[in-house]
Design a protein around this motif. Structure first.
Motif, short mmCIF file in Angstrom:
data_model
loop_
_atom_site.label_atom_id
_atom_site.label_comp_id
_atom_site.label_asym_id
_atom_site.label_seq_id
_atom_site.Cartn_x
_atom_site.Cartn_y
_atom_site.Cartn_z
N LEU A 123 0.83 -1.20 0.00
CA LEU A 123 0.00 0.00 0.00
C LEU A 123 0.86 1.25 0.00
O LEU A 123 0.59 2.22 -0.71
CB LEU A 123 -0.92 -0.02 1.22
CG LEU A 123 -1.82 1.20 1.41
CD1 LEU A 123 -2.75 1.34 0.21
CD2 LEU A 123 -2.63 1.08 2.70
N MET A 124 1.96 1.23 0.80
CA MET A 124 2.85 2.39 0.84
C MET A 124 3.48 2.63 -0.53
O MET A 124 3.63 3.76 -0.97
CB MET A 124 3.94 2.16 1.89
CG MET A 124 3.41 2.24 3.32
SD MET A 124 4.51 1.49 4.52
CE MET A 124 6.00 2.39 4.23
N ASN A 125 3.85 1.55 -1.21
CA ASN A 125 4.44 1.71 -2.53
C ASN A 125 3.47 2.37 -3.50
O ASN A 125 3.83 3.23 -4.29
CB ASN A 125 4.88 0.35 -3.09
CG ASN A 125 6.13 -0.17 -2.40
OD1 ASN A 125 6.92 0.62 -1.92
ND2 ASN A 125 6.30 -1.48 -2.36
N LYS A 199 11.49 5.19 -1.87
CA LYS A 199 12.25 4.62 -0.75
C LYS A 199 12.59 5.69 0.27
O LYS A 199 12.49 5.47 1.49
CB LYS A 199 13.52 3.97 -1.30
CG LYS A 199 14.34 3.26 -0.24
CD LYS A 199 15.54 2.56 -0.88
CE LYS A 199 16.35 1.85 0.19
NZ LYS A 199 17.54 1.17 -0.41
N GLU A 200 13.00 6.86 -0.21
CA GLU A 200 13.33 7.95 0.70
C GLU A 200 12.10 8.41 1.47
O GLU A 200 12.18 8.74 2.66
CB GLU A 200 13.94 9.11 -0.08
CG GLU A 200 15.29 8.76 -0.69
CD GLU A 200 15.82 9.90 -1.54
OE1 GLU A 200 15.04 10.86 -1.75
OE2 GLU A 200 16.98 9.84 -1.97
N ARG A 205 8.88 8.75 6.55
CA ARG A 205 7.69 8.42 7.37
C ARG A 205 8.07 7.60 8.59
O ARG A 205 7.52 7.77 9.67
CB ARG A 205 6.66 7.68 6.51
CG ARG A 205 5.83 8.60 5.64
CD ARG A 205 4.57 7.87 5.19
NE ARG A 205 4.90 6.76 4.31
CZ ARG A 205 5.03 6.88 2.99
NH1 ARG A 205 4.86 8.07 2.41
NH2 ARG A 205 5.31 5.83 2.25
N LYS A 206 9.02 6.71 8.40
CA LYS A 206 9.47 5.88 9.51
C LYS A 206 10.14 6.74 10.58
O LYS A 206 9.93 6.54 11.79
CB LYS A 206 10.44 4.82 8.98
CG LYS A 206 10.77 3.74 9.98
CD LYS A 206 11.61 2.67 9.28
CE LYS A 206 11.87 1.53 10.25
NZ LYS A 206 12.67 0.46 9.61
N ARG A 207 10.97 7.70 10.15
CA ARG A 207 11.62 8.60 11.11
C ARG A 207 10.60 9.41 11.90
O ARG A 207 10.71 9.59 13.11
CB ARG A 207 12.61 9.52 10.37
CG ARG A 207 13.91 8.86 9.98
CD ARG A 207 14.96 9.88 9.60
NE ARG A 207 14.60 10.60 8.39
CZ ARG A 207 14.94 10.21 7.17
NH1 ARG A 207 15.66 9.12 7.01
NH2 ARG A 207 14.59 10.93 6.11
N LYS A 209 7.52 8.63 12.51
CA LYS A 209 6.79 7.75 13.42
C LYS A 209 7.59 7.46 14.68
O LYS A 209 7.07 7.47 15.79
CB LYS A 209 6.44 6.44 12.70
CG LYS A 209 5.57 5.51 13.52
CD LYS A 209 5.19 4.29 12.70
CE LYS A 209 4.31 3.36 13.53
NZ LYS A 209 3.93 2.14 12.77
N LEU A 210 8.89 7.22 14.51
CA LEU A 210 9.74 6.95 15.66
C LEU A 210 9.88 8.19 16.55
O LEU A 210 9.92 8.08 17.77
CB LEU A 210 11.11 6.48 15.20
CG LEU A 210 11.15 5.08 14.58
CD1 LEU A 210 12.52 4.79 13.98
CD2 LEU A 210 10.81 4.04 15.64
N MET A 211 9.95 9.37 15.91
CA MET A 211 10.05 10.59 16.70
C MET A 211 8.79 10.84 17.52
O MET A 211 8.84 11.33 18.63
CB MET A 211 10.33 11.78 15.77
CG MET A 211 11.78 11.86 15.32
SD MET A 211 12.18 13.40 14.47
CE MET A 211 11.42 13.12 12.90
N GLN A 212 7.64 10.48 16.93
CA GLN A 212 6.39 10.64 17.68
C GLN A 212 6.32 9.71 18.88
O GLN A 212 5.73 10.02 19.90
CB GLN A 212 5.21 10.38 16.75
CG GLN A 212 5.02 11.47 15.70
CD GLN A 212 3.94 11.12 14.71
OE1 GLN A 212 3.37 10.03 14.77
NE2 GLN A 212 3.65 12.03 13.79
N GLN A 213 6.95 8.55 18.75
CA GLN A 213 6.94 7.59 19.85
C GLN A 213 7.83 8.04 21.00
O GLN A 213 7.64 7.66 22.15
CB GLN A 213 7.37 6.21 19.34
CG GLN A 213 6.36 5.56 18.41
CD GLN A 213 6.88 4.26 17.83
OE1 GLN A 213 8.03 3.91 18.03
NE2 GLN A 213 6.02 3.56 17.11
#
Length: 549
Positions: A123-125, A199-200, A205-207, A209-213
Motif C-alpha cells: 500500500l505504501m508503494n 524509498k526515501e 515516514r518511519k523517522r 513515526k519513531l520521533m512521535q513515539q
C-alpha cells in the motif's frame, strides 16, 4: 522404589486397526504393576509404549504396519502455516466467537503477520508512486511553461494530465518526449519541493513515526541543545514464536474464555476426582461419535450360527460388534488394552498408570508421572490430553474431545499446546526438551500427520538411534520396514550382555537371574528371560524386577 513387571511374551496374528488386517499385527507386551519414570523413559527410547498399565513393543519386522517411535525437538520447533492457521482460528473464536467454515485442510491459509506487513508495504508503494507521479507532473508543468516562454512557436506542449494518463495506461514511456532533468546552465527551481524517490519517502515516514513515539520533552530538549536526534534502529521482522501465537492477548470483552489445567491422574489428585465424571462424559461422546463405539454393549438373547466368511452378509454386518466383544475379552482375560467407551475401559486405559508420582528439587513443579491436561471453555471441559511427564520428555498418550468443537481442530491445537508446555517445563528442568508423539506409521497415510511437527526424529528399530525424519522418508517410501540407521556397522549398544545380572522377583524376594536359575530346573526359563532382557535393554533389565512364579 523399583519397577515390577510381568512379561507376557509375543502376541501375533491379531487385528490391526490401521490397515484393518485381521491377522497382521505382532507385538510383545508386559503388565507393569509399578514403574519408575526413568525406567519408562528408557523403555520408550527402545520402542515401547504404554496403554494403561499394559506396556507393549511392536515387532517391527513382523507386524503389518511398522510403528516407529517419533519425537519432536520442541526447543527448535517452528509452527508451519497450517499450525498458525489453527492457532489464529482459536484466537478468533475466543475473541469474537467466530466459527470458521470447513476443516483445516480445506480452508485457505489465513494471512500471517508477515503477510500483513507485506500488505502494508504494498500500500505504501502505491501511495509513493502516486505522490511521485503528481510531483513529476508538477515539475513537468513548471519546466514546460518556462520553456514555452523562452521558445515561442516551438512544438506543441504536452499537458501533465495527458502525461499522467499515458503513465497510467501502460503505454511505453518513449511515446512521451519530455525532459525531466534541469536545462543546461540552469539549476533546480528552489521554490519547488525536490522530487524524491519512494524509498526515501518511506524512510522519512518511519523517522517521523519513531520521533512521535519518543517523549516530546526529550525530543525538544535535544533540539534546543542543537544536538542530533538519535533514533533507535528498527528491529528486523521476526516470525512470531509458538508462545506468541498461543498466548496472544484477548480483548476485555472476549466472547469466550479458555483455561488449560494440568491435574495428576495417577495417583488421582482431588482435582482429578472432582472432574472425573465430566471428563468421562466427554470421552464417551468422543468414542461414540468419532470412533463409532456403541454406548452400551448388547446382551446375548439368542444364538446364531453364521459362516465365518466376509462373503456372508450376516457375518459381515455383525463383524464390528463381534470384534468389540472379542476385544473386551482380550483386555479383561488376557490383559490387552483396546479402546472402548465404558467407564471401566476409560479408567483402565486412560486413568490407571503404572508410573509412580515422583518429585525432585530440579524437576517440574507438578512433578513427574501421569497427568490429564484439561481444556476448560467457559467453565466446562471440551477436551483432555492424556500425557506422561518423564525425565527427558513430555509423552503424549491420547486425546479426546467434545465432537461439538471439532471445528477448532483440537487435535492440532492440543499438540501445539503440549509442545509449548514441554518448552515451559524445560525452563526449570533443562534436560526435559523433547515431545514424544507416540508412533509414526508411514504405511498408513492418515497417521503421517505426526511428521509435520518439525524438526522430528524417528527411532531406528535395530540400533535404537534417533534419525532425522527427512533422512528416513525416502527409505520408508520404498519399504514399510527399514533399518533407519545408515551405518551398517552400528549395533544395539543397549542389548543384554549379561543375562545373570537381570533382576527377577521370586517368592517375594529380588535376586539376580543367575541365582534364580540355580533354584529352578526349568529349561524354558532362560530363553524367555533372554528375550525379555534384549527387548527392554541391559539397563532396564538390571533395575526392573521381572516377576516369576
Amino acid at each position: 522404589m523399583a519397577s515390577v513387571v510381568e512379561y507376557k511374551g509375543l502376541k501375533a496374528g491379531y487385528y490391526c486397526g490401521y490397515c484393518e488386517s485381521r491377522e497382521g499385527k505382532a507385538s510383545c507386551g508386559m503388565w507393569a504393576h509399578s514403574m519408575t519414570v526413568q525406567d519408562y523413559q528408557d523403555l520408550i527410547d527402545r520402542g515401547w509404549r504404554r496403554s494403561g498399565k499394559y506396556v507393549y513393543k511392536p515387532i517391527m519386522n513382523q507386524t503389518c504396519c511398522p510403528q516407529y517411535t517419533i519425537r519432536c525437538r520442541s526447543l527448535h520447533f517452528q509452527p508451519s502455516k497450517s499450525h498458525k492457521k489453527v492457532l489464529k482460528k482459536m484466537l478468533k473464536f475466543l475473541a469474537k466467537g467466530e466459527i470458521s467454515k470447513g476443516n483445516c485442510e480445506d480452508e485457505p491459509m489465513d494471512s500471517t503477520m508477515e503477510d500483513a506487513v507485506a500488505g502494508d508495504f504494498a500500500l505504501m508503494n502505491k501511495l509513493d508512486i502516486k505522490c511521485d507521479l503528481k510531483a513529476l507532473s508538477s515539475d513537468l508543468k513548471v519546466s514546460m511553461e518556462s520553456e514555452e516562454k523562452k521558445k515561442e512557436g516551438a512544438q506543441e506542449l504536452i499537458h501533465p494530465e495527458a502525461i499522467e494518463e499515458k503513465l497510467g495506461s501502460g503505454e511505453p514511456s518513449r511515446s512521451i518526449k519530455v525532459h525531466v532533468g534541469p536545462q543546461p546552465g540552469k539549476g533546480a527551481d528552489l521554490s519547488k519541493p525536490p522530487c524524491r524517490k519512494a524509498k526515501e519517502m518511506r524512510k522519512e515516514r518511519k523517522r517521523l513515526k519513531l520521533m512521535q513515539q519518543n517523549s516530546a520533552g526529550a525530543f525538544e530538549g535535544f533540539q534546543a541543545q542543537g544536538q542530533p536526534v538519535s533514533l533507535p534502529k528498527a528491529k528486523p521482522n521476526q516470525p512470531k514464536s509458538l508462545e506468541d501465537l498461543i498466548f496472544e492477548s484477548l480483548p476485555e470483552n472476549a466472547s469466550h474464555k479458555l483455561e488449560v489445567r494440568v491435574v495428576r491422574s495417577s495417583p488421582p489428585s482431588p482435582q482429578f476426582k472432582a472432574t472425573f465424571q465430566e471428563s468421562y462424559q466427554v470421552y464417551k461422546r468422543y468414542q461414540m461419535i468419532i470412533h463409532k463405539d456403541p454406548p452400551d454393549k448388547p446382551t446375548v438373547s439368542q444364538v446364531r450360527l453364521v459362516p465365518a466368511s466376509f462373503e456372508d452378509p450376516e457375518f459381515k454386518s455383525s463383524f464390528n460388534q463381534s470384534f468389540s466383544l472379542y476385544a473386551k475379552y482380550q483386555m479383561i482375560v488376557h490383559q490387552d488394552s483396546p479402546i472402548e467407551c465404558g467407564k471401566s475401559e476409560f479408567t483402565r486405559f486412560l486413568c490407571n498408570s503404572p508410573l509412580e508420582a515422583e518429585h525432585s528439587p530440579n524437576g517440574p513443579e507438578c512433578g513427574y508421572g501421569s497427568f490429564h491436561q484439561q481444556y476448560w471453555l467457559d467453565g466446562k471441559i471440551i477436551a483432555v490430553g492424556v500425557i506422561d511427564i518423564l525425565p527427558y520428555c513430555v509423552s503424549s498418550v491420547y486425546l479426546y474431545y467434545d465432537p461439538d468443537y471439532s471445528f477448532l481442530s483440537l487435535g492440532v491445537y492440543s499438540a501445539l499446546r503440549e509442545i509449548a508446555f514441554t518448552r515451559q517445563l524445560h525452563e526449570k528442568t533443562s534436560q526435559l526438551s523433547y515431545y514424544y508423539m507416540g508412533f509414526y506409521i508411514h504405511s498408513c497415510p492418515k497417521m503421517r500427520y505426526k511428521g509435520q511437527y518439525r524438526p522430528s526424529d524417528l527411532l531406528c528399530p535395530e540400533t535404537y538411534i534417533w534419525v532425522p525424519i527427512e533422512q528416513c522418508l525416502p527409505s520408508l517410501d520404498n519399504s514399510k520396514y527399514c533399518r533407519l540407521n545408515q551405518d551398517p556397522q552400528a549395533e544395539d549398544e543397549g542389548r543384554c550382555k549379561n543375562l545373570d545380572r537381570v533382576r527377577v522377583f521370586y517368592k517375594r524376594s529380588a535376586m539376580p537371574f543367575g541365582v534364580f536359575k540355580n533354584q529352578q530346573d526349568d529349561p524354558n526359563e532362560e530363553p524367555v528371560v533372554l528375550e525379555y532382557a534384549n527387548l527392554v535393554g541391559q539397563k532396564c533389565s538390571e533395575r526392573m524386577l521381572l516377576f516369576r512364579n
